[in-house]
Scaffold this motif. Structure first.
Motif, PDB file in Angstrom:
ATOM      1  N   GLY A   1       0.827  -1.188   0.000  1.00  0.00           N
ATOM      2  CA  GLY A   1       0.000   0.000   0.000  1.00  0.00           C
ATOM      3  C   GLY A   1       0.865   1.244   0.000  1.00  0.00           C
ATOM      4  N   TYR A   2       0.300   2.352  -0.437  1.00  0.00           N
ATOM      5  CA  TYR A   2       1.035   3.605  -0.512  1.00  0.00           C
ATOM      6  C   TYR A   2       0.331   4.654   0.334  1.00  0.00           C
ATOM      7  N   ARG A   3       1.103   5.338   1.168  1.00  0.00           N
ATOM      8  CA  ARG A   3       0.560   6.406   1.995  1.00  0.00           C
ATOM      9  C   ARG A   3       0.131   7.576   1.112  1.00  0.00           C
ATOM     10  N   GLY A   4      -0.637   8.460   1.697  1.00  0.00           N
ATOM     11  CA  GLY A   4      -1.172   9.599   0.971  1.00  0.00           C
ATOM     12  C   GLY A   4      -0.115  10.460   0.318  1.00  0.00           C
ATOM     13  N   VAL A   5       0.974  10.735   1.030  1.00  0.00           N
ATOM     14  CA  VAL A   5       2.034  11.587   0.484  1.00  0.00           C
ATOM     15  C   VAL A   5       2.648  10.941  -0.750  1.00  0.00           C
ATOM     16  N   THR A   6       2.859   9.640  -0.692  1.00  0.00           N
ATOM     17  CA  THR A   6       3.417   8.919  -1.839  1.00  0.00           C
ATOM     18  C   THR A   6       2.426   8.912  -3.000  1.00  0.00           C
ATOM     19  N   ALA A   7       1.140   8.709  -2.688  1.00  0.00           N
ATOM     20  CA  ALA A   7       0.106   8.722  -3.731  1.00  0.00           C
ATOM     21  C   ALA A   7       0.066  10.078  -4.421  1.00  0.00           C
ATOM     22  N   CYS A   8       0.159  11.151  -3.634  1.00  0.00           N
ATOM     23  CA  CYS A   8       0.141  12.508  -4.205  1.00  0.00           C
ATOM     24  C   CYS A   8       1.311  12.715  -5.156  1.00  0.00           C
ATOM     25  N   ALA A   9       2.494  12.278  -4.730  1.00  0.00           N
ATOM     26  CA  ALA A   9       3.689  12.444  -5.563  1.00  0.00           C
ATOM     27  C   ALA A   9       3.580  11.626  -6.845  1.00  0.00           C
ATOM     28  N   ALA A  10       3.052  10.412  -6.744  1.00  0.00           N
ATOM     29  CA  ALA A  10       2.942   9.540  -7.916  1.00  0.00           C
ATOM     30  C   ALA A  10       1.917  10.061  -8.916  1.00  0.00           C
ATOM     31  N   VAL A  11       0.834  10.640  -8.416  1.00  0.00           N
ATOM     32  CA  VAL A  11      -0.267  11.060  -9.272  1.00  0.00           C
ATOM     33  C   VAL A  11      -0.118  12.511  -9.725  1.00  0.00           C
ATOM     34  N   GLY A  12       0.523  13.336  -8.891  1.00  0.00           N
ATOM     35  CA  GLY A  12       0.690  14.744  -9.236  1.00  0.00           C
ATOM     36  C   GLY A  12      -0.447  15.620  -8.736  1.00  0.00           C
ATOM     37  N   ILE A  13      -0.967  15.299  -7.546  1.00  0.00           N
ATOM     38  CA  ILE A  13      -2.034  16.084  -6.939  1.00  0.00           C
ATOM     39  C   ILE A  13      -1.591  16.548  -5.564  1.00  0.00           C
ATOM     40  N   SER A  14      -2.344  17.467  -4.995  1.00  0.00           N
ATOM     41  CA  SER A  14      -2.017  17.943  -3.649  1.00  0.00           C
ATOM     42  C   SER A  14      -2.632  17.000  -2.619  1.00  0.00           C
ATOM     43  N   TYR A  15      -2.073  17.048  -1.416  1.00  0.00           N
ATOM     44  CA  TYR A  15      -2.618  16.218  -0.341  1.00  0.00           C
ATOM     45  C   TYR A  15      -4.035  16.664  -0.009  1.00  0.00           C
ATOM     46  N   ARG A  16      -4.288  17.946  -0.138  1.00  0.00           N
ATOM     47  CA  ARG A  16      -5.630  18.477   0.124  1.00  0.00           C
ATOM     48  C   ARG A  16      -6.651  17.855  -0.834  1.00  0.00           C
ATOM     49  N   GLN A  17      -6.293  17.741  -2.130  1.00  0.00           N
ATOM     50  CA  GLN A  17      -7.183  17.094  -3.102  1.00  0.00           C
ATOM     51  C   GLN A  17      -7.418  15.639  -2.720  1.00  0.00           C
ATOM     52  N   LEU A  18      -6.333  14.936  -2.413  1.00  0.00           N
ATOM     53  CA  LEU A  18      -6.426  13.522  -2.067  1.00  0.00           C
ATOM     54  C   LEU A  18      -7.339  13.329  -0.864  1.00  0.00           C
ATOM     55  N   ASP A  19      -7.155  14.142   0.151  1.00  0.00           N
ATOM     56  CA  ASP A  19      -7.950  14.042   1.373  1.00  0.00           C
ATOM     57  C   ASP A  19      -9.426  14.316   1.065  1.00  0.00           C
ATOM     58  N   TYR A  20      -9.695  15.340   0.268  1.00  0.00           N
ATOM     59  CA  TYR A  20     -11.076  15.679  -0.090  1.00  0.00           C
ATOM     60  C   TYR A  20     -11.733  14.549  -0.876  1.00  0.00           C
ATOM     61  N   TRP A  21     -11.011  14.003  -1.842  1.00  0.00           N
ATOM     62  CA  TRP A  21     -11.565  12.919  -2.653  1.00  0.00           C
ATOM     63  C   TRP A  21     -11.848  11.687  -1.800  1.00  0.00           C
ATOM     64  N   ALA A  22     -11.014  11.417  -0.803  1.00  0.00           N
ATOM     65  CA  ALA A  22     -11.246  10.263   0.075  1.00  0.00           C
ATOM     66  C   ALA A  22     -12.442  10.523   0.992  1.00  0.00           C
ATOM     67  N   ARG A  23     -12.521  11.728   1.581  1.00  0.00           N
ATOM     68  CA  ARG A  23     -13.621  12.047   2.503  1.00  0.00           C
ATOM     69  C   ARG A  23     -14.964  12.092   1.784  1.00  0.00           C
ATOM     70  N   THR A  24     -14.979  12.470   0.517  1.00  0.00           N
ATOM     71  CA  THR A  24     -16.228  12.537  -0.248  1.00  0.00           C
ATOM     72  C   THR A  24     -16.478  11.266  -1.060  1.00  0.00           C
ATOM     73  N   THR A  25     -15.700  10.241  -0.815  1.00  0.00           N
ATOM     74  CA  THR A  25     -15.807   8.896  -1.421  1.00  0.00           C
ATOM     75  C   THR A  25     -15.654   8.869  -2.936  1.00  0.00           C
ATOM     76  N   LEU A  26     -14.977   9.859  -3.502  1.00  0.00           N
ATOM     77  CA  LEU A  26     -14.693   9.805  -4.935  1.00  0.00           C
ATOM     78  C   LEU A  26     -13.702   8.670  -5.205  1.00  0.00           C
ATOM     79  N   VAL A  27     -12.583   8.670  -4.471  1.00  0.00           N
ATOM     80  CA  VAL A  27     -11.612   7.579  -4.546  1.00  0.00           C
ATOM     81  C   VAL A  27     -11.223   7.242  -3.104  1.00  0.00           C
ATOM     82  N   VAL A  28     -11.708   6.106  -2.635  1.00  0.00           N
ATOM     83  CA  VAL A  28     -11.440   5.657  -1.275  1.00  0.00           C
ATOM     84  C   VAL A  28     -10.286   4.659  -1.318  1.00  0.00           C
ATOM     85  N   PRO A  29      -9.305   4.789  -0.419  1.00  0.00           N
ATOM     86  CA  PRO A  29      -8.191   3.841  -0.423  1.00  0.00           C
ATOM     87  C   PRO A  29      -8.676   2.427  -0.117  1.00  0.00           C
ATOM     88  N   SER A  30      -8.281   1.481  -0.947  1.00  0.00           N
ATOM     89  CA  SER A  30      -8.786   0.116  -0.799  1.00  0.00           C
ATOM     90  C   SER A  30      -7.942  -0.747   0.139  1.00  0.00           C
TER      91      SER A  30
END
Length: 194
Positions: free
Chosen positions: A32-61
């Motif tokens: 599994g990859y932590r949020g910071v690593t996911a952000c770096a790999a995808v090219g998004i901010s941690y704020r975007q990642l957190d928002y997408w997870a909290r709003t169930t757009l992309v939930v970590p599996s």
């Protein structure tokens, strides 16, 4: 610290005496990859990642956050979906429309979003099911169709090979006739002839 071993294909030398963790591949849920690593790999901010997870757009599996201090862990496939969302945003699709498209896929029972091919014109999102079938995900799964010009070209060539053709310019022995269906031109020609 252990040095790299040639017999372990999951590790690769990273620096002097360091060994990198094994890399996940498609279908590998053991990493599994932590949020910071996911952000770096995808090219998004941690704020975007957190928002997408909290709003169930992309939930970590691999592991979702379950309170203060816990880390979300994203699978390789989650990162692929995150990258698709980012690319759609970069193409000008609104987050609201991306959310509708992903919800439409999930409502149809599509659990593996990473295996879907999506295309967009910057306004809407389409699922490409095959070279001939494209579905508008924002219009309730309304089917749209594509026309492969090369395929139409070959079909017409095949059809015409069995049909008669006429010269574009009539020969001297053939009188020019008005085109079939042009009744007005035929009447004018009859009036002039007498």
């Amino acid at each position: 610290m252990h040095g790299p071993r040639d017999s372990d294909p999951g590790t690769a030398p990273q620096g002097l005496g360091e060994v990198s963790p094994p890399l996940a591949t498609e279908g590998d849920d053991s990493v599994g990859y932590r949020g910071v690593t996911a952000c770096a790999a995808v090219g998004i901010s941690y704020r975007q990642l957190d928002y997408w997870a909290r709003t169930t757009l992309v939930v970590p599996s691999v592991r979702d956050a379950s309170g203060s201090g816990t880390q979300r862990l994203y699978s390789f496939r989650d990162l692929v979906v995150l990258k698709v969302v980012k690319r759609l945003l970069d193409a000008g699709v609104s987050l609201q429309n991306i959310r509708k498209a992903i919800e439409a896929l999930r409502s149809r029972g599509v659990g593996d979003l990473a295996g879907i091919t999506l295309i967009s014109d910057g306004t809407t999102v389409y699922e490409c099911r095959s070279p001939e079938e494209v579905v508008d995900l924002l219009q309730g799964g309304q089917g749209v169709f594509g026309i492969a010009i090369g395929g139409a070209f070959k079909e017409i060539q095949g059809s015409l090979s069995h049909l008669p053709a006429e010269p574009a310019v009539p020969g001297p022995e053939e009188p020019a006739e008005p085109a079939v269906g042009d009744e007005l031109a035929a009447r004018r020609a009859r009036r002039r002839a007498g």
